[in-house]
Design a protein around this motif. Structure first.
Motif, PDB file in Angstrom:
ATOM      1  N   THR A   1       0.829  -1.210   0.000  1.00 12.57           N
ATOM      2  CA  THR A   1       0.000   0.000   0.000  1.00 12.57           C
ATOM      3  C   THR A   1       0.857   1.250   0.000  1.00 12.57           C
ATOM      4  O   THR A   1       0.591   2.210  -0.738  1.00 12.57           O
ATOM      5  CB  THR A   1      -0.908  -0.011   1.237  1.00 12.57           C
ATOM      6  N   ILE A   2       1.907   1.244   0.838  1.00 12.05           N
ATOM      7  CA  ILE A   2       2.796   2.413   0.891  1.00 12.05           C
ATOM      8  C   ILE A   2       3.430   2.656  -0.472  1.00 12.05           C
ATOM      9  O   ILE A   2       3.550   3.795  -0.929  1.00 12.05           O
ATOM     10  CB  ILE A   2       3.878   2.216   1.980  1.00 12.05           C
ATOM     11  N   ASN A   3       3.807   1.568  -1.177  1.00 11.98           N
ATOM     12  CA  ASN A   3       4.413   1.735  -2.505  1.00 11.98           C
ATOM     13  C   ASN A   3       3.461   2.449  -3.454  1.00 11.98           C
ATOM     14  O   ASN A   3       3.854   3.377  -4.155  1.00 11.98           O
ATOM     15  CB  ASN A   3       4.797   0.379  -3.072  1.00 11.98           C
ATOM     16  N   THR A   4       2.183   1.992  -3.477  1.00  7.42           N
ATOM     17  CA  THR A   4       1.212   2.644  -4.355  1.00  7.42           C
ATOM     18  C   THR A   4       1.069   4.119  -4.010  1.00  7.42           C
ATOM     19  O   THR A   4       1.057   4.987  -4.897  1.00  7.42           O
ATOM     20  CB  THR A   4      -0.155   1.953  -4.227  1.00  7.42           C
ATOM     21  N   LEU A   5       0.980   4.407  -2.700  1.00 15.01           N
ATOM     22  CA  LEU A   5       0.826   5.796  -2.282  1.00 15.01           C
ATOM     23  C   LEU A   5       2.037   6.625  -2.680  1.00 15.01           C
ATOM     24  O   LEU A   5       1.889   7.783  -3.100  1.00 15.01           O
ATOM     25  CB  LEU A   5       0.615   5.871  -0.764  1.00 15.01           C
ATOM     26  N   VAL A   6       3.237   6.025  -2.573  1.00 18.02           N
ATOM     27  CA  VAL A   6       4.448   6.775  -2.929  1.00 18.02           C
ATOM     28  C   VAL A   6       4.470   7.100  -4.420  1.00 18.02           C
ATOM     29  O   VAL A   6       4.840   8.207  -4.826  1.00 18.02           O
ATOM     30  CB  VAL A   6       5.710   5.996  -2.504  1.00 18.02           C
TER      31      VAL A   6
ATOM     32  N   TYR B   1       9.774   3.235 -10.193  1.00 16.89           N
ATOM     33  CA  TYR B   1       9.457   2.778  -8.838  1.00 16.89           C
ATOM     34  C   TYR B   1       8.262   1.844  -8.840  1.00 16.89           C
ATOM     35  O   TYR B   1       8.242   0.839  -8.136  1.00 16.89           O
ATOM     36  CB  TYR B   1       9.189   3.990  -7.952  1.00 16.89           C
ATOM     37  N   ALA B   2       7.243   2.173  -9.664  1.00 12.71           N
ATOM     38  CA  ALA B   2       6.049   1.330  -9.719  1.00 12.71           C
ATOM     39  C   ALA B   2       6.431  -0.086 -10.148  1.00 12.71           C
ATOM     40  O   ALA B   2       6.035  -1.070  -9.512  1.00 12.71           O
ATOM     41  CB  ALA B   2       5.019   1.924 -10.677  1.00 12.71           C
ATOM     42  N   LEU B   3       7.226  -0.195 -11.226  1.00 16.49           N
ATOM     43  CA  LEU B   3       7.575  -1.530 -11.714  1.00 16.49           C
ATOM     44  C   LEU B   3       8.457  -2.279 -10.721  1.00 16.49           C
ATOM     45  O   LEU B   3       8.246  -3.458 -10.443  1.00 16.49           O
ATOM     46  CB  LEU B   3       8.270  -1.409 -13.067  1.00 16.49           C
ATOM     47  N   LEU B   4       9.459  -1.567 -10.139  1.00 13.24           N
ATOM     48  CA  LEU B   4      10.378  -2.260  -9.228  1.00 13.24           C
ATOM     49  C   LEU B   4       9.666  -2.688  -7.957  1.00 13.24           C
ATOM     50  O   LEU B   4       9.917  -3.781  -7.437  1.00 13.24           O
ATOM     51  CB  LEU B   4      11.566  -1.356  -8.886  1.00 13.24           C
ATOM     52  N   SER B   5       8.746  -1.857  -7.440  1.00  7.87           N
ATOM     53  CA  SER B   5       8.053  -2.234  -6.211  1.00  7.87           C
ATOM     54  C   SER B   5       7.156  -3.442  -6.456  1.00  7.87           C
ATOM     55  O   SER B   5       6.987  -4.294  -5.573  1.00  7.87           O
ATOM     56  CB  SER B   5       7.234  -1.063  -5.684  1.00  7.87           C
ATOM     57  N   TYR B   6       6.615  -3.545  -7.686  1.00  8.02           N
ATOM     58  CA  TYR B   6       5.800  -4.717  -8.027  1.00  8.02           C
ATOM     59  C   TYR B   6       6.642  -5.987  -7.980  1.00  8.02           C
ATOM     60  O   TYR B   6       6.241  -6.995  -7.373  1.00  8.02           O
ATOM     61  CB  TYR B   6       5.211  -4.497  -9.406  1.00  8.02           C
ATOM     62  N   VAL B   7       7.835  -5.918  -8.586  1.00  3.55           N
ATOM     63  CA  VAL B   7       8.710  -7.091  -8.548  1.00  3.55           C
ATOM     64  C   VAL B   7       9.087  -7.429  -7.107  1.00  3.55           C
ATOM     65  O   VAL B   7       9.105  -8.603  -6.702  1.00  3.55           O
ATOM     66  CB  VAL B   7       9.965  -6.838  -9.398  1.00  3.55           C
ATOM     67  N   GLY B   8       9.335  -6.374  -6.301  1.00  6.90           N
ATOM     68  CA  GLY B   8       9.661  -6.599  -4.892  1.00  6.90           C
ATOM     69  C   GLY B   8       8.540  -7.302  -4.153  1.00  6.90           C
ATOM     70  O   GLY B   8       8.775  -8.253  -3.394  1.00  6.90           O
ATOM     71  N   THR B   9       7.285  -6.851  -4.408  1.00  9.51           N
ATOM     72  CA  THR B   9       6.137  -7.491  -3.759  1.00  9.51           C
ATOM     73  C   THR B   9       6.053  -8.959  -4.129  1.00  9.51           C
ATOM     74  O   THR B   9       5.811  -9.826  -3.276  1.00  9.51           O
ATOM     75  CB  THR B   9       4.841  -6.779  -4.176  1.00  9.51           C
ATOM     76  N   LEU B  10       6.265  -9.252  -5.429  1.00  7.26           N
ATOM     77  CA  LEU B  10       6.191 -10.650  -5.858  1.00  7.26           C
ATOM     78  C   LEU B  10       7.248 -11.495  -5.157  1.00  7.26           C
ATOM     79  O   LEU B  10       6.986 -12.626  -4.732  1.00  7.26           O
ATOM     80  CB  LEU B  10       6.379 -10.751  -7.373  1.00  7.26           C
ATOM     81  N   TYR B  11       8.467 -10.936  -4.988  1.00  8.88           N
ATOM     82  CA  TYR B  11       9.510 -11.718  -4.331  1.00  8.88           C
ATOM     83  C   TYR B  11       9.197 -11.951  -2.866  1.00  8.88           C
ATOM     84  O   TYR B  11       9.411 -13.051  -2.343  1.00  8.88           O
ATOM     85  CB  TYR B  11      10.877 -11.037  -4.492  1.00  8.88           C
TER      86      TYR B  11
END
Lengths: 88, 111, 171
Positions: free
Chosen positions: A40-45, A68-78
């Motif tokens: 959630t914080i990633n989306t808000l950022v 940031y959007a793409l990298l945070s998505y990959v981070g969430t998946l990991y």
């Protein structure tokens, strides 16, 4: 001139909501709760970065937001893979 | 045009706030994912639409770049947010977290 | 031959994305020549590196223009409506705290990966439902429903017209 002020106010509000999410990040009873709060914080950022970019007329911030959007998505998946455990 | 931008920003901020509130208020992981994903995706779409309208209104090279970037960020969020939340929900269930006060849990019965 | 087709399709898609990212670098909102050259080189490298994985599971259907049109209709018509309803619903539940959660199972009869992904994402963003798991063998969807009214629902109970849309757009 006035519209930029509106963008600034929206950005401050979004940052305040990110701080509210930090509470869940700190107290969340399980690791999955913390991962959800981080997502959630990633989306808000991302939203904040784009809005701040509009307020200060800086297109560079929007490029950063896209990456940031793409990298945070990959981070969430990991993180999700790690929580699942078991076979990769 | 100013009024439209203000309206979009206001709606976006309200829904993002609801998402943060849902994250604090709901009782377990799954319901939190419900609130956090739906509300922040919807709210961010409105905030980014506000930026896109502002860019189109400004016009010129910078305004156009702004509008295109905002639209791209919108598309990325719309594609990646549900997928990420789906992965988190599956991970939560596989790591053994039970849904709070569940009426029925077919996934548990399968195992 | 098949390999070359895969590489070409990937390169064209990557180049299109680059063009969208690099608009307004030249005069009149067009592209500067050096941007075009850089985009071409990057698209070729990306295509050679990833081309054989992108289409490995037979998702050629993405390239049919009829589906793009249907997808556009979907993303502008029924989807935003359902999403707005979903958010008002969640807002109501945040304020009142009335929930009756549970994980239900149903089978929408979708065969392809593309169709399943489409339906799962639609379900997650629309009222009261969240996809938890998909059985890849049988195509069963396991959905966390925030307000269970029927413990063994049909697809239409859970997500209304979306399975038929997924079939129309993606299968």
């Amino acid at each position: 001139m006035i519209v930029e002020l509106g963008f600034g106010a929206a950005a401050v509000a979004l940052l305040a909501f990110a701080l509210v999410c930090t509470i869940r990040l700190a107290v969340g009873p399980t690791a999955a709760d913390r991962a959800v709060a981080l997502d959630t914080i990633n989306t808000l950022v991302v939203a904040t970065m784009v809005v701040v970019g509009a307020a200060f007329r800086l297109v560079v911030l929007m490029d950063v937001a896209l990456v940031y959007a793409l990298l945070s998505y990959v981070g969430t998946l990991y993180i999700a893979r790690y929580l699942e455990g078991g076979s990769w | 045009m100013n009024a439209l931008i203000y309206a979009l920003l206001a709606v976006g901020t309200v829904f993002n706030g609801l998402g943060a509130l849902a994250l604090i208020r709901f009782p377990d992981v799954y319901t939190r994912i419900h609130g956090a994903t739906k509300c922040t995706t919807f709210g961010s779409i409105f905030s980014l639409l506000g930026v896109a309208v502002y860019g189109i209104w400004q016009g010129g090279g910078m305004g156009g770049t702004m509008a295109v970037r905002a639209f791209l960020a919108l598309i990325f969020l719309l594609l990646t947010n549900p997928t990420g939340s789906h992965a988190l929900a599956r991970a939560a269930h596989r790591s053994g977290i039970k849904p709070f006060r569940a009426v029925v849990d077919r996934l548990e019965e399968k195992k | 031959m098949r390999r070359v087709a895969q590489w070409t399709a990937t390169a064209v898609l990557a180049f299109a994305v680059y063009l969208v990212l690099a608009t307004f670098t030249g005069p009149w909102g067009l592209w500067a020549p050096d941007e075009l050259l850089a985009g071409l080189v990057i698209a070729l490298v990306v295509a050679l590196a990833t081309g054989m994985f992108v289409w490995a599971r037979g998702d050629w259907r993405v390239l049919q223009p009829k589906r793009w049109l249907l997808f556009l209709v979907y993303i502008l018509g029924p989807f935003p409506l359902a999403m707005a309803k979903a958010n008002l619903d969640v807002a109501w539940r945040v304020i009142t705290g009335k929930i009756r959660p549970g994980i239900v199972k149903f089978n929408p009869n979708l065969k392809t990966d593309l169709g399943r992904t489409f339906l799962a994402n639609s379900i997650t963003l629309t009222p009261g439902t969240l996809t938890v798991d998909v059985d890849e063998g049988t195509g069963d969807f396991y959905v966390h429903w925030i307000n269970v009214t029927n413990e063994s629902p049909t697809p239409e109970d859970v997500c209304g017209p979306f399975p038929s849309w997924a079939r129309r757009v993606a299968e």
